[in-house]
Every structure is written in structure tokens, then in C-alpha cells.
Design a protein around this motif. Structure first.
Motif: not given
Length: 221
Positions: A143-148, A167-175, A199-206
């Protein structure tokens, strides 16, 4: 099936250029050895290109042409680190992986494909204060908090953390917002690459890393 589907060849040619043959060789290695070595599940072989190789290669679209150093944390089967190294040969790429059997695999792939990678068996936090990179990537690590906490200290000032998410990218950023701020991470954004191409785009949090002077100023505030 590891053969590149004809419908995806134009995208593969855009992403890999004259190194597409290397990507095809990597796909063959993954298909032949990945399941038995516990790198990918058996069901993943038939969708290696769209769900894995091209999915990872699209991440290279997020990397500016001026970037020269990149670290991939939790490289595992080489996704996305090996794929990015194939697509962007000008990059100096370090693969960071904790498991010996996976670092062995990555070293074998590097030798087979002649990519000039630096493979390091370590936890990311063991490199804090020792190495910094313009870009740090990660796919399906945590998860983004741990990954950061693991990755942002490896990002140099004004460099980028690129985390492949779903699909949970926005929620992960918020948390993760408090953790990001504490570690000097700013301007978290979500970008999707490959829209209309896969078919499934690559979602990247920057997440960009704030200059140290600014971080000190925030601390005083």
C-alpha cells in the motif's frame, strides 16, 4: 502463449523500438521458467504481453527523457524493472529485491539479455542514506503509505516515485497523505497510460520529492 499478439504489435513497437526482440526473449524466459521458479502464476503465461510486459513498458511513458538513474524496488520477476531497462536503454537501472532466488533469476536475465543492470539483494530501507535516484519505481509491492516509507528516501530531490496501482489509487493517496508529507512527498497525481491502446491501462501514482530546504521550512512551520 508467449507470442506477441498481432493486435498489440504496434504498441510494442512504439514502446520497445528496435529492442522489441529483447522484450520477446524476456517474455520467452518468463514463460519457460517463471511458473516453475515461483515468479509468476501458471495462468499468467497466456497474458504475459498485455497484463505484464506492455503494462510495465507503458510506465516508461511517465519517465522524462532527461532521466538517467532509476531504481526498481521489489523487482521480483523483473516487472517493471527489466521491462523498463529494455524499453529505455539510456537508463542506469538498479533492481532491488530481498529474496535470493529472485535476485539469482534477475542476474541470469541480465546476463542472458546483456542489459547492464545492477542487481542488489537488500531491503529498500537498507539503502537509505547511501543511494538516491532520479526515479524509483514499484509494482504491486505494498500500500502507498508503507511503500512511501521504503521508497521516498531513495528518491533524490525533485525526483519521482512512480508506483503502479489499481482502482484503489485515489484511496491509497488519501490514506498516505500524512506519511507522504512527512517524507517530503508532494503533488501526488494519478495518470493512466495506454488509454485506447490496451484493455486495462497502466495506472501510475506519481509523487515528487520536495527539495530538502523546503522540507526544513515546513518542519519549522
Amino acid at each position: 502463449m508467449t507470442t506477441l499478439p498481432a493486435s498489440l504489435r504496434p504498441l510494442a513497437e512504439r514502446l520497445f523500438g528496435d529492442r522489441l526482440e529483447l522484450a520477446e526473449r524476456f517474455a520467452a524466459l518468463l514463460a519457460e521458467q517463471g511458473p516453475e521458479r515461483g515468479l509468476i502464476g501458471p495462468r499468467e503465461v497466456e497474458r504475459l504481453w498485455e497484463r505484464h510486459l506492455l503494462n510495465c513498458a507503458l510506465m516508461a511513458d511517465a519517465i522524462d527523457s532527461s532521466v538517467r538513474t532509476l531504481a526498481d524496488v521489489g523487482s521480483g520477476a523483473g516487472l517493471p524493472g527489466v521491462v523498463i531497462a529494455i524499453a529505455r536503454p539510456e537508463l542506469q537501472v538498479m533492481l532491488i529485491e530481498t529474496m535470493q532466488r529472485r535476485t539469482t533469476w534477475l542476474e541470469e536475465v541480465d546476463a542472458e539479455l546483456g542489459l547492464g543492470l545492477e542487481v542488489v539483494r537488500a531491503r529498500a530501507e537498507e539503502l537509505h542514506g547511501e543511494r538516491e535516484f532520479e526515479v524509483v519505481t514499484a509494482r504491486a509491492v505494498a500500500a502507498l503509505d508503507k511503500l512511501a516509507r521504503w521508497t521516498l528516501p531513495l528518491v533524490e530531490e525533485e525526483g519521482l516515485l512512480l508506483a503502479m496501482k489499481g482502482s484503489s489509487a485515489a484511496d491509497e493517496i488519501e490514506r498516505a497523505q500524512k506519511v507522504l508529507t512527512k517524507l517530503g512527498g508532494i503533488d501526488p497525481t494519478i495518470t493512466r497510460y495506454g488509454m485506447g491502446e490496451v484493455e486495462v491501462p497502466t495506472t501510475v501514482v506519481q509523487v515528487r520529492r520536495r527539495p530538502k530546504a523546503s522540507r526544513k521550512g515546513d518542519a519549522r512551520g
